[in-house]
Design a protein around this motif. Sequence first.
Motif, mmCIF file in Angstrom:
data_model
loop_
_atom_site.group_PDB
_atom_site.id
_atom_site.type_symbol
_atom_site.label_atom_id
_atom_site.label_comp_id
_atom_site.label_asym_id
_atom_site.label_seq_id
_atom_site.Cartn_x
_atom_site.Cartn_y
_atom_site.Cartn_z
ATOM 1 N N ALA A 165 20.844 -28.335 21.925
ATOM 2 C CA ALA A 165 19.529 -27.917 21.441
ATOM 3 C C ALA A 165 19.659 -26.760 20.448
ATOM 4 O O ALA A 165 19.021 -26.749 19.390
ATOM 5 C CB ALA A 165 18.641 -27.520 22.615
ATOM 6 N N ALA A 166 20.490 -25.790 20.788
ATOM 7 C CA ALA A 166 20.679 -24.642 19.906
ATOM 8 C C ALA A 166 21.306 -25.058 18.573
ATOM 9 O O ALA A 166 20.926 -24.568 17.502
ATOM 10 C CB ALA A 166 21.550 -23.598 20.601
ATOM 11 N N VAL B 24 11.482 -33.452 22.832
ATOM 12 C CA VAL B 24 12.700 -34.264 22.817
ATOM 13 C C VAL B 24 13.434 -34.001 24.124
ATOM 14 O O VAL B 24 13.848 -32.868 24.388
ATOM 15 C CB VAL B 24 13.593 -33.919 21.607
ATOM 16 N N VAL B 25 13.571 -35.042 24.924
ATOM 17 C CA VAL B 25 14.155 -34.888 26.263
ATOM 18 C C VAL B 25 15.653 -35.165 26.224
ATOM 19 O O VAL B 25 16.142 -35.848 25.316
ATOM 20 C CB VAL B 25 13.457 -35.823 27.267
ATOM 21 N N ALA C 184 10.191 -29.465 20.108
ATOM 22 C CA ALA C 184 10.859 -28.687 21.149
ATOM 23 C C ALA C 184 11.923 -29.541 21.816
ATOM 24 O O ALA C 184 11.647 -30.658 22.254
ATOM 25 C CB ALA C 184 9.840 -28.220 22.183
ATOM 26 N N LEU C 185 13.137 -29.028 21.866
ATOM 27 C CA LEU C 185 14.217 -29.676 22.601
ATOM 28 C C LEU C 185 14.177 -29.170 24.033
ATOM 29 O O LEU C 185 14.440 -27.993 24.294
ATOM 30 C CB LEU C 185 15.552 -29.388 21.933
ATOM 31 N N ILE C 186 13.801 -30.054 24.960
ATOM 32 C CA ILE C 186 13.479 -29.653 26.319
ATOM 33 C C ILE C 186 14.728 -29.609 27.199
ATOM 34 O O ILE C 186 15.576 -30.511 27.154
ATOM 35 C CB ILE C 186 12.443 -30.614 26.930
ATOM 36 N N ALA C 187 14.801 -28.554 27.997
ATOM 37 C CA ALA C 187 15.859 -28.416 29.005
ATOM 38 C C ALA C 187 15.239 -27.737 30.219
ATOM 39 O O ALA C 187 14.055 -27.373 30.222
ATOM 40 C CB ALA C 187 17.020 -27.606 28.449
ATOM 41 N N PRO D 128 17.057 -24.373 23.209
ATOM 42 C CA PRO D 128 16.378 -25.065 24.305
ATOM 43 C C PRO D 128 15.078 -24.368 24.703
ATOM 44 O O PRO D 128 14.968 -23.145 24.620
ATOM 45 C CB PRO D 128 17.390 -24.997 25.434
ATOM 46 N N LEU D 129 14.099 -25.172 25.110
ATOM 47 C CA LEU D 129 12.846 -24.649 25.633
ATOM 48 C C LEU D 129 12.531 -25.356 26.945
ATOM 49 O O LEU D 129 12.770 -26.562 27.075
ATOM 50 C CB LEU D 129 11.690 -24.884 24.646
ATOM 51 N N GLY D 130 12.005 -24.616 27.910
ATOM 52 C CA GLY D 130 11.454 -25.243 29.098
ATOM 53 C C GLY D 130 10.145 -25.914 28.739
ATOM 54 O O GLY D 130 9.484 -25.528 27.759
#
Length: 293
Positions: A188-189, A237-238, A170-173, A208-210
């Motif tokens: 992220a997208a 992934v931050v 997960a690419l975190i945002a 992006p995912l929270g």
Amino acid sequence: MIRTLSEIIDMAKGKGKVIAIAGAEDKEAVKAVIEAKELGVSAILFGKREVIEENLRELGADFPIIDCRTEEEASKAAVKSVVEGRAHIVMKGLVKTSTLLKAVLDKEQGLRTERLLSHVAVVEVPGVNRLIFVTDGGMVIKPTLEQKVQIIENVVAVARKLGYEMPRVALIAAVETVNPDMPETLEAAIIAKMNERGQIKNCKIDGPLGIDNALSVYAAEVKGVKGDVAGHADILVVPDIHSGNFLGKSAVYFANGKIAGIIAGAKAPVIVISRADTSESKFASIALAIALS
């Protein structure tokens, strides 16, 4: 698939690995190796002989010592011992991280690969039924899109060695929607699409995912976020080093979690332990390095 740090410790037992400690005047680093002796590890100590000998007498331990008078000399000699096969893992003692990494990245006598070096934290938190990998909270300050791809490749390689055949990334945002004012959501997208097209392999990526809908099935369902990763992420992934650092430490200090860390991307594992780390965390980091070596 490994789900607890205890399983990583079990995986590390009996491998008979040797750790090269650069700057072994650091009593805490030596103590961490002594405490990990049940894993069957040994060590070679690089640093000022007279200081190390005095510490070993106090600790009641005995390891071979290579006398080195400077941080640079100790770092280069420790790395060289791994290159030559006398040791298997490099560990930071009383040397600057930048000095040690300079030796690791030396083109002629180091452990450099074509990959970026990045930090991987493995976190175990009560209430989460699996280990969570967090990257990069320790090396790359503000990764570019290209660096994020390499960071993902590093952490996926670590996860696969621990039995995760197809880890969920997960690419975190701060939000789970693409927002042009938030560049990390755009990146992220793009990275998720690269994975969909096979440009990033051996994992499933979404973003992006929270952080809520990355980890919680309930949160993902409530927010209408669908996909293989939502609610089931193994890897977070931050967007920058700050958020990764905060996230890892919050797991420990707010949630009574446990954490192990490693620097990935070199030819051998590199352990960088903070003096503020608990003995349990140091032990787990050594076990993680052994399991990966």
